[in-house]
Scaffold this motif. Structure first.
Motif, PDB file in Angstrom:
ATOM      1  N   ASP A  98      -8.086  32.290  28.040  1.00 44.26           N
ATOM      2  CA  ASP A  98      -9.348  31.878  28.665  1.00 44.26           C
ATOM      3  C   ASP A  98     -10.471  31.808  27.634  1.00 44.26           C
ATOM      4  O   ASP A  98     -11.322  30.918  27.689  1.00 44.26           O
ATOM      5  CB  ASP A  98      -9.737  32.839  29.785  1.00 44.26           C
ATOM      6  N   SER A  99     -10.467  32.746  26.698  1.00 41.45           N
ATOM      7  CA  SER A  99     -11.500  32.759  25.666  1.00 41.45           C
ATOM      8  C   SER A  99     -11.414  31.511  24.797  1.00 41.45           C
ATOM      9  O   SER A  99     -12.423  30.857  24.515  1.00 41.45           O
ATOM     10  CB  SER A  99     -11.355  34.000  24.779  1.00 41.45           C
ATOM     11  N   LYS A 100     -10.201  31.148  24.373  1.00 42.96           N
ATOM     12  CA  LYS A 100     -10.033  29.981  23.505  1.00 42.96           C
ATOM     13  C   LYS A 100     -10.331  28.681  24.242  1.00 42.96           C
ATOM     14  O   LYS A 100     -10.856  27.735  23.658  1.00 42.96           O
ATOM     15  CB  LYS A 100      -8.616  29.968  22.942  1.00 42.96           C
ATOM     16  N   LEU A 101     -10.026  28.634  25.537  1.00 46.00           N
ATOM     17  CA  LEU A 101     -10.285  27.428  26.330  1.00 46.00           C
ATOM     18  C   LEU A 101     -11.679  27.421  26.947  1.00 46.00           C
ATOM     19  O   LEU A 101     -12.054  26.477  27.632  1.00 46.00           O
ATOM     20  CB  LEU A 101      -9.235  27.287  27.435  1.00 46.00           C
ATOM     21  N   ASP A 102     -12.422  28.513  26.745  1.00 50.06           N
ATOM     22  CA  ASP A 102     -13.767  28.670  27.296  1.00 50.06           C
ATOM     23  C   ASP A 102     -13.770  28.562  28.824  1.00 50.06           C
ATOM     24  O   ASP A 102     -14.602  27.882  29.421  1.00 50.06           O
ATOM     25  CB  ASP A 102     -14.710  27.637  26.672  1.00 50.06           C
ATOM     26  N   GLN A 103     -12.822  29.267  29.457  1.00 52.37           N
ATOM     27  CA  GLN A 103     -12.688  29.269  30.916  1.00 52.37           C
ATOM     28  C   GLN A 103     -12.930  30.675  31.464  1.00 52.37           C
ATOM     29  O   GLN A 103     -12.725  31.657  30.770  1.00 52.37           O
ATOM     30  CB  GLN A 103     -11.275  28.843  31.332  1.00 52.37           C
ATOM     31  N   ASN A 104     -13.304  30.735  32.730  1.00 56.02           N
ATOM     32  CA  ASN A 104     -13.491  32.015  33.434  1.00 56.02           C
ATOM     33  C   ASN A 104     -14.423  32.956  32.672  1.00 56.02           C
ATOM     34  O   ASN A 104     -14.145  34.139  32.516  1.00 56.02           O
ATOM     35  CB  ASN A 104     -12.133  32.694  33.685  1.00 56.02           C
TER      36      ASN A 104
END
Length: 192
Positions: A98-104
């Motif tokens: 999620d951090s790398k994809l900038d999600q949640n």
């Protein structure tokens, strides 16, 4: 479960002038506290002074892009070199994916006494230190959107129950089987 008011920010490691650490003092959580965009630090910390020393029973934290969070407590009367105690050990707020994809990025985590370190439960604290980090996404900005603290839920005492067999507020010397309450049960009628 009374709210615990935060009086002011004692210190912080970094802040964006547009999103300062003082935003954590607001109850609405509309504007977050974010690290300075010029400093690409992967870890932020903020120390908050509570209005009065109180036992902490519940902590609600609004995330804003942090992967990890640790909460510590202390007292303003302590010397500067005395280490704070861990209230909530480091917890994950965002997965590496999620951090790398900038999600949640914007979730809420709620903690209760069962999540706290045993050394901190039931004691009164007037300082809280939050340390958050985001090691997986070096370009994203992160911080916290809010923190709410509440006292433990108070145990209400059980209401006193009158004895089964009383006369004028005094306990009777009669045997239990002569009590009217005894005869209303399904026990056999004869009494020895």
């Amino acid at each position: 479960m009374a709210p615990i008011k935060i009086s002011y920010v004692v210190s912080f490691s970094s802040q964006d002038p547009k999103y300062p650490a003082e935003n954590l003092l607001s109850d609405d959580g509309v504007r977050p506290w974010l690290g300075c965009p010029k400093k690409r630090s992967r870890q932020l910390s903020v120390e908050l002074q509570l209005e009065r020393a109180s036992p902490i029973g519940y902590v609600d934290v609004g995330n804003y892009g942090c992967a990890f969070l640790q909460i510590e407590v202390g007292r303003s009367s302590w010397t500067c070199d005395q280490p704070y105690l861990t209230l909530v050990p480091t917890v994950t707020l965002m997965t590496p994916a999620d951090s790398k994809l900038d999600q949640n990025r914007c979730g809420v985590r709620m903690f209760k006494e069962g999540d706290f370190s045993e050394l901190t439960v039931g004691q009164k604290w007037d300082r809280v230190r939050l340390t958050c980090s985001q090691p997986f996404s070096p370009c994203s900005r992160f911080g916290l959107s809010f923190i709410h603290l509440r006292t433990p839920q108070e145990q209400e005492p059980d209401p006193p129950r009158p004895p089964l067999d009383t006369e004028d507020g005094e306990l009777s010397d009669r045997p239990l089987c002569s009590s009217p309450a005894f005869h209303r049960t399904s026990f056999p009628e004869p009494c020895l």
